[in-house]
Each structure stands twice: as C-alpha cells, then as structure tokens.
Design a protein around this motif. Structure first.
Motif, mmCIF file in Angstrom:
data_model
loop_
_atom_site.group_PDB
_atom_site.id
_atom_site.type_symbol
_atom_site.label_atom_id
_atom_site.label_comp_id
_atom_site.label_asym_id
_atom_site.label_seq_id
_atom_site.Cartn_x
_atom_site.Cartn_y
_atom_site.Cartn_z
ATOM 1 N N PHE A 12 39.173 43.527 41.671
ATOM 2 C CA PHE A 12 38.522 42.221 41.621
ATOM 3 C C PHE A 12 38.242 41.697 43.022
ATOM 4 C CE2 PHE A 12 39.824 40.561 37.144
ATOM 5 C CZ PHE A 12 39.320 41.714 36.575
ATOM 6 N N TYR A 29 35.746 42.740 35.220
ATOM 7 C CA TYR A 29 35.669 41.745 36.291
ATOM 8 C C TYR A 29 34.771 40.579 35.873
ATOM 9 C CZ TYR A 29 33.962 39.619 40.634
ATOM 10 O OH TYR A 29 33.586 38.731 41.608
ATOM 11 N N TRP A 63 44.106 45.959 39.345
ATOM 12 C CA TRP A 63 43.032 45.066 38.934
ATOM 13 C C TRP A 63 42.765 44.019 40.005
ATOM 14 C CZ3 TRP A 63 39.554 46.444 35.729
ATOM 15 C CH2 TRP A 63 39.863 47.267 34.647
ATOM 16 N N ARG A 64 43.829 43.505 40.634
ATOM 17 C CA ARG A 64 43.638 42.539 41.726
ATOM 18 C C ARG A 64 42.827 43.161 42.854
ATOM 19 N NH1 ARG A 64 48.924 40.561 40.505
ATOM 20 N NH2 ARG A 64 49.880 41.993 41.979
ATOM 21 N N GLY A 112 34.615 40.858 44.415
ATOM 22 C CA GLY A 112 34.397 39.510 44.923
ATOM 23 C C GLY A 112 33.827 39.486 46.324
ATOM 24 N N ARG A 169 36.580 38.454 33.163
ATOM 25 C CA ARG A 169 37.749 37.687 33.604
ATOM 26 C C ARG A 169 37.418 36.633 34.660
ATOM 27 N NH1 ARG A 169 42.966 39.593 32.354
ATOM 28 N NH2 ARG A 169 43.534 37.647 33.386
ATOM 29 N N THR A 170 36.479 36.901 35.553
ATOM 30 C CA THR A 170 36.219 35.969 36.654
ATOM 31 C C THR A 170 35.051 35.028 36.395
ATOM 32 O OG1 THR A 170 34.809 37.536 37.830
ATOM 33 C CG2 THR A 170 37.165 37.558 38.357
ATOM 34 N N ARG A 171 34.052 35.483 35.651
ATOM 35 C CA ARG A 171 32.862 34.660 35.422
ATOM 36 C C ARG A 171 32.653 34.278 33.963
ATOM 37 N NH1 ARG A 171 28.399 37.588 39.231
ATOM 38 N NH2 ARG A 171 29.643 37.661 41.124
ATOM 39 N N GLN A 178 24.371 34.553 34.762
ATOM 40 C CA GLN A 178 25.454 33.805 34.110
ATOM 41 C C GLN A 178 25.104 33.543 32.674
ATOM 42 O OE1 GLN A 178 28.473 33.219 34.704
ATOM 43 N NE2 GLN A 178 28.793 32.250 36.663
#
Length: 134
Positions: free
Chosen positions: A9, A111, A5-6, A13, A114-116, A134
């Motif tokens: 992501f 993604y 997952w890292r 990114g 979790r990130t946005r 967003q």
C-alpha cells in the motif's frame, strides 16, 4: 494489517497505479524479491477465485470468472465446430493465464478497495495508462 500489505500500500501510495511511469520506475529501483512482493500475489495465483472472495473483491472476481467462462465456452465451441480436440497443454495454458490474471491484479485491486473504497467490476482498473476513477 500485515506488514506485506502495508508495504504494498505504501508503494502504491507513493508511486501510483501499475500502469503509470512512476510505478514502473519505482519497481526498477527495488530488489527482485520486493518487485515480486509488490507486483504479484502467489496466494491469488494458487487460489484466485476463493482468495478474491475472502478479500471482499467479489465484483472483480465475478468479472474474472465471467472472462474465464467465456474463454472455456469459446474453446469448447471451437472444438465442436471443427471436430478437433485441442491437445491438453492448450486448455492448461488458458488456466495458467487466468491464474496469472488473478495474481497480477489482486494487490492493486485490494489497495483500491481498502484505501479509496473503489469496488468496481473492472478487474484491470489502474493497470493501464489511465488512473482509476473514483
């Protein structure tokens, strides 16, 4: 977070959403195994609805399930109206297609969540030419 997952992501990114030219170019520079890791999710292919609920993607999951139910209703209506039963490979192909939708949307949807913090109903968000909002 697990290393796979890292890695996914980090790729999203630095290369953007799956519909962007940067993403496509970034995939071209990867090995076949890395392309598969970034762009698909085998667990989502095998256990789509359950896996989306486990990941917390319940809105996107309900949208995909709605599409799936709509396709099933259309196929059954077509069979009833025409009086012709479709051969087994045709409904199986629809099932395979739905599994492919889960497989191809899972990574980027997770993604975004979790990130946005994006929790929209659109399972295809960011898959086209426009960036997700967003």
């Amino acid at each position: 977070m697990k290393p796979k997952w890292r890695e996914r992501f980090a790729f999203f990114g630095s290369h953007g959403h799956p519909g962007s030219p940067e993403y496509r170019q970034g995939l071209k520079n990867l090995t076949f195994a890395k392309r598969i890791l970034i762009s698909t999710n085998i667990i989502a292919f095998l256990f789509g609805p359950i896996y989306f609920f486990v990941l917390g993607l319940w809105k996107k999951n309900l949208s995909l399930l709605g599409i799936w139910v709509g396709v099933i209703v259309a196929v059954v209506a077509l069979e009833v109206i025409t009086g012709v039963t479709l051969p087994d490979p045709i409904p199986q192909a629809f099932g395979f297609g739905m599994a492919a939708l889960y497989m191809s949307t899972a990574n980027y949807a997770y993604y975004l969540q979790r990130t946005r913090g994006i929790q929209s109903w659109n399972p295809f968000e960011g898959m086209g030419k426009r960036a997700p909002s967003q």
